[in-house]
Design an enzyme around this catalytic site. Structure first.
Site, PDB file in Angstrom:
ATOM      1  N   GLU A   1      40.843  46.033  41.723  1.00 43.25           N
ATOM      2  CA  GLU A   1      39.378  46.055  41.811  1.00 43.25           C
ATOM      3  C   GLU A   1      38.814  47.302  42.492  1.00 43.25           C
ATOM      4  O   GLU A   1      38.155  47.199  43.549  1.00 43.25           O
ATOM      5  CB  GLU A   1      38.883  44.813  42.551  1.00 43.25           C
TER       6      GLU A   1
ATOM      7  N   TYR B   1      35.376  35.850  38.419  1.00 35.19           N
ATOM      8  CA  TYR B   1      34.917  34.697  39.209  1.00 35.19           C
ATOM      9  C   TYR B   1      33.579  34.162  38.716  1.00 35.19           C
ATOM     10  O   TYR B   1      33.392  32.957  38.627  1.00 35.19           O
ATOM     11  CB  TYR B   1      34.815  35.072  40.697  1.00 35.19           C
TER      12      TYR B   1
ATOM     13  N   HIS C   1      46.011  46.804  47.206  1.00 31.47           N
ATOM     14  CA  HIS C   1      44.982  45.771  47.311  1.00 31.47           C
ATOM     15  C   HIS C   1      44.231  45.997  48.630  1.00 31.47           C
ATOM     16  O   HIS C   1      44.240  45.168  49.517  1.00 31.47           O
ATOM     17  CB  HIS C   1      45.613  44.385  47.219  1.00 31.47           C
TER      18      HIS C   1
ATOM     19  N   ASN D   1      40.083  40.364  36.714  1.00 33.11           N
ATOM     20  CA  ASN D   1      39.734  39.354  37.717  1.00 33.11           C
ATOM     21  C   ASN D   1      38.328  38.883  37.422  1.00 33.11           C
ATOM     22  O   ASN D   1      37.402  39.693  37.312  1.00 33.11           O
ATOM     23  CB  ASN D   1      39.769  39.952  39.128  1.00 33.11           C
TER      24      ASN D   1
ATOM     25  N   GLU E   1      43.139  37.227  38.238  1.00 38.64           N
ATOM     26  CA  GLU E   1      42.572  36.395  39.307  1.00 38.64           C
ATOM     27  C   GLU E   1      41.473  35.543  38.701  1.00 38.64           C
ATOM     28  O   GLU E   1      40.618  36.045  37.959  1.00 38.64           O
ATOM     29  CB  GLU E   1      41.928  37.219  40.434  1.00 38.64           C
TER      30      GLU E   1
ATOM     31  N   ARG F   1      51.877  37.398  41.157  1.00 37.43           N
ATOM     32  CA  ARG F   1      51.300  38.716  41.423  1.00 37.43           C
ATOM     33  C   ARG F   1      51.078  38.857  42.926  1.00 37.43           C
ATOM     34  O   ARG F   1      50.380  38.041  43.525  1.00 37.43           O
ATOM     35  CB  ARG F   1      49.976  38.871  40.669  1.00 37.43           C
TER      36      ARG F   1
HETATM   37  C1  FCB Z   1      38.717  39.245  44.740  1.00 34.30           C
HETATM   38  C2  FCB Z   1      39.796  39.910  45.556  1.00 34.30           C
HETATM   39  C3  FCB Z   1      40.721  38.939  46.241  1.00 34.30           C
HETATM   40  C4  FCB Z   1      39.954  37.752  46.798  1.00 34.30           C
HETATM   41  C5  FCB Z   1      39.090  37.139  45.729  1.00 34.30           C
HETATM   42  C6  FCB Z   1      38.359  35.900  46.171  1.00 34.30           C
HETATM   43  O1  FCB Z   1      37.642  40.115  44.587  1.00 34.30           O
HETATM   44  O2  FCB Z   1      40.585  40.731  44.732  1.00 34.30           O
HETATM   45  O3  FCB Z   1      41.433  39.627  47.220  1.00 34.30           O
HETATM   46  O4  FCB Z   1      39.239  38.134  47.889  1.00 34.30           O
HETATM   47  O5  FCB Z   1      38.163  38.089  45.293  1.00 34.30           O
END
Ligand code: FCB
Length: 470
Positions: free
Chosen positions: A195, A320, A150, A318, A378, A106
C-alpha cells in the site's frame, strides 16, 4: 519461547471440533459459492503489527518504534514492543494456519531486522528468523508469500530523508536482493511493497502514521520514490533468480462522489487519481494520471517511468471499503472524505461496508489495466469482539457476515472474467493497528494482549469451512 507441544495441540484440536459444531447454517458459506480448484486461501499479517521482540537479535529501530514511542501519536500510548510476540510464538501461529487449511500465508520481513541501519551490515540472525518461519510454513503445507515492506522503514534511513529521497530506491533494491538470496530457494511469491498510497498519504501527507510528515510535496515524493523503489526491486529480483512470482500490493478503493454536485464529482475523480491512479498508472502504463503530473514533474528524472513500468506476475489488491469524496478546497489536494449515503452500515472502526466496491475494483483492473493476475491480499473487518464464550470461541458473527459478502463479490468477479487467483483475509491475528494501537481488532484469531493467548473466532471456523468446501 513458546513451543507447541503435543499437549499444547490437544486443546487446539478439541476447540476446532467445537468450532465446527458452532457453525450454524447462517455462519457457513452458501453451497453455490464455490471457488475454482487451486484457488489460494491465505491469511495476512505484517512484521511490526505482530512480531514484537523489537530489541531481539540485533534488530535496529524502525520509524514505527520511534513514532509509537512519541507521546500522543498512538491511541493509549500503545507500541509494537511486544505486539503478538509472534517472533517467539510463530510456531503456534503456523499451526493455526495449518489447522484452518490455509494454503498460503502473507507476512512481511522487517527491513531493520535484516539491515539494522537500513544498509551496510547484514544481521544474519534477522534472516535466520524468517528462514525458520519459511521452513515452518512449508513443513505444514502453507506457502509463504513474502512482502518486503509493510511500513517499518529503518529509522537510520528516515534520518537521511527516508522516502523523500530518490536514493532510497537503490537501497530498497539492495535489501530485496539480500532477502531473496537467503529465501529465494523456498519462497516463490514476492510482493515488493504494501500500500504505497496509504503510506504516502497517512505517513507523509497528513502525518497520522509514521514517520509523521505532512504536506503535499512530502506525500508526492513518498509516492514517486516508493513506485521507483518497487520498480528497481522488481528488476533486481528478476535478475537475481528465475522462477520467482513477483508482484506488489496496492490498496485500491472506488472513489465515489459524496453528492451529485459537479464539484464533488470532480473531487472524486481527483481523489481517484491521487489514490488509485498514482500507483496503478505508472506500473501498468508508465505514466501518472494527467491531473497530478504537473505536481509530480519536479520529482521525475529521465528513465524513472520506464523503471516503474515493470511486468508483474501478480497484483495484490487490498480492499476494505469504497470512499465517498467531497470537494475540499483547503485540504491536501482539494478532495477529502465526505458524507456517506444514507442507510450505509459501518464496521466498529467506522469504515463503510459495501462489498460491491470489491467487485468494482477487480472489474476495473480487468477493463482498464489489462486484466492482470490478481489476488485479494487483504480483506477483513474491525469489530469490538466479545470475550471468549464458554465454548472456547470468540463469537464474531458480524465479521463472518462481512467476509461472506466479500467472498461472494470475489466469486462474482471471477464469473465476470477477472483473473482472481486467491483471497487472503486480514488478519490472522488481532494485532497492533497502527495509530489505533490494540483498540481495533481485525483477527480471525483473537489475541489477549495481557497473556498473549490465542483464541479462534467464529470467522476462523467460517473460513476453514469455506476452504474445505473449495
Ligand atoms: C491496511 C494495512 C494493514 C491493516 C489494515 C486494517 O491498510 O495494510 O496493515 O492496518 O489496513
Amino acid at each position: 519461547m513458546m513451543r507447541l507441544s503435543r499437549r499444547g495441540l490437544l486443546p487446539l484440536l478439541a476447540s476446532l471440533a467445537g468450532l465446527r459444531r458452532a457453525l450454524s447454517p447462517e455462519t457457513a458459506m452458501a453451497e453455490g459459492d464455490r471457488f475454482p480448484a487451486g484457488f489460494v486461501w491465505g491469511a495476512s499479517t505484517s512484521s511490526y503489527q505482530i512480531e514484537g521482540a523489537v530489541n531481539a537479535d540485533g534488530r535496529g529501530p524502525s520509524i514505527w518504534d520511534v513514532f509509537s514511542h512519541t507521546p500522543g501519536k498512538v491511541k493509549g500510548g500503545d507500541t509494537g514492543d511486544v505486539a503478538c510476540d509472534h517472533y517467539h510464538r510463530w510456531r503456534e501461529d503456523v499451526e493455526w494456519l495449518a489447522r484452518g487449511g490455509f494454503s498460503a500465508y502473507r507476512f512481511s520481513t522487517a527491513w531493520p531486522r535484516i539491515l539494522p541501519a537500513g544498509e551496510g551490515a547484514v544481521e544474519e540472525r534477522g534472516l535466520d528468523f524468517y528462514d525458520r518461519l519459511v521452513d515452518g510454513l512449508l513443513g505444514r503445507g502453507v506457502a509463504p508469500w513474502l512482502c518486503l515492506y509493510h511500513w517499518d522503514l529503518p529509522q537510520a534511513l528516515q534520518d537521511r530523508g527516508g522516502w523523500l529521497h530518490r536514493d532510497i530506491a537503490e537501497k530498497f533494491a539492495d535489501y530485496a536482493r539480500i532477502v531473496a538470496r537467503r529465501l529465494g530457494d523456498r519462497v516463490k511469491h514476492w510482493a515488493m511493497l504494501n500500500e504505497p498510497n496509504v503510506h504516502a498519504l497517512f505517513g507523509h501527507g497528513i502525518g497520522g502514521h509514521a514517520p509523521g510528515l505532512a504536506g503535499l510535496s512530502n506525500m508526492l515524493a513518498a509516492i514517486h520514490h516508493q513506485n521507483l523503489a518497487q520498480g528497481r526491486a522488481l528488476q533486481a529480483l528478476r535478475a537475481e533468480r528465475a522462477g520467482l512470482a513477483l508482484g506488489t500490493v496496492l490498496s485500491l478503493q472506488p472513489a465515489r462522489p459524496s453528492s451529485e454536485r459537479a464539484a464533488d464529482r470532480a473531487a472524486a475523480a481527483r481523489f481517484d487519481a491521487f489514490w488509485n491512479g498514482a500507483v496503478l498508472d505508472p506500473l501498468f502504463a508508465g505514466a501518472y494520471p494527467a491531473t497530478m503530473s504537473a505536481d509530480l514533474a519536479p520529482l521525475i528524472v529521465a528513465g524513472d517511468l520506464e523503471a516503474i513500468r515493470q511486468p508483474v506476475d501478480f497484483l495484490g489488491v487490498n480492499y476494505y471499503a469504497p470512499m465517498w469524496i467531497a470537494d475540499a478546497p483547503g485540504s491536501l489536494f482539494g478532495a477529502w472524505f465526505g458524507a456517506t449515503p444514507p442507510g450505509l452500515r459501518f464496521t466498529s472502526f467506522g469504515w463503510p461496508i459495501d462489498a460491491s466496491g470489491l467487485a468494482e475494483t477487480l472489474i476495473r483492473l480487468r477493463d482498464d489495466y489489462g486484466n492482470p493476475n490478481v489476488y485479494v491480499t487483504e480483506n477483513g473487518a474491525c469489530y469490538d469482539d466479545p470475550p471468549p464464550a464458554a465454548d472456547g470461541t470468540v463469537h464474531d458473527e458480524d465479521r463472518v457476515a462481512y467476509l461472506r459478502d466479500h467472498l461472494a463479490a470475489a466469486r462474482g468477479a471471477l464469473a465476470a472474467g477477472v483473473r482472481l487467483g486467491g483471497y487472503f483475509v486480514w488478519s490472522l491475528l488481532d494485532n497492533f493497528e497502527w495509530a489505533e494501537g490494540y483498540s481495533r481488532r481485525f483477527g480471525i484469531i483473537s489475541v489477549d494482549f495481557a497473556t498473549l493467548t490465542r483464541t479462534p473466532k467464529t470467522s476462523f471456523a467460517f473460513l476453514a469451512d469455506a476452504i474445505r468446501r473449495g
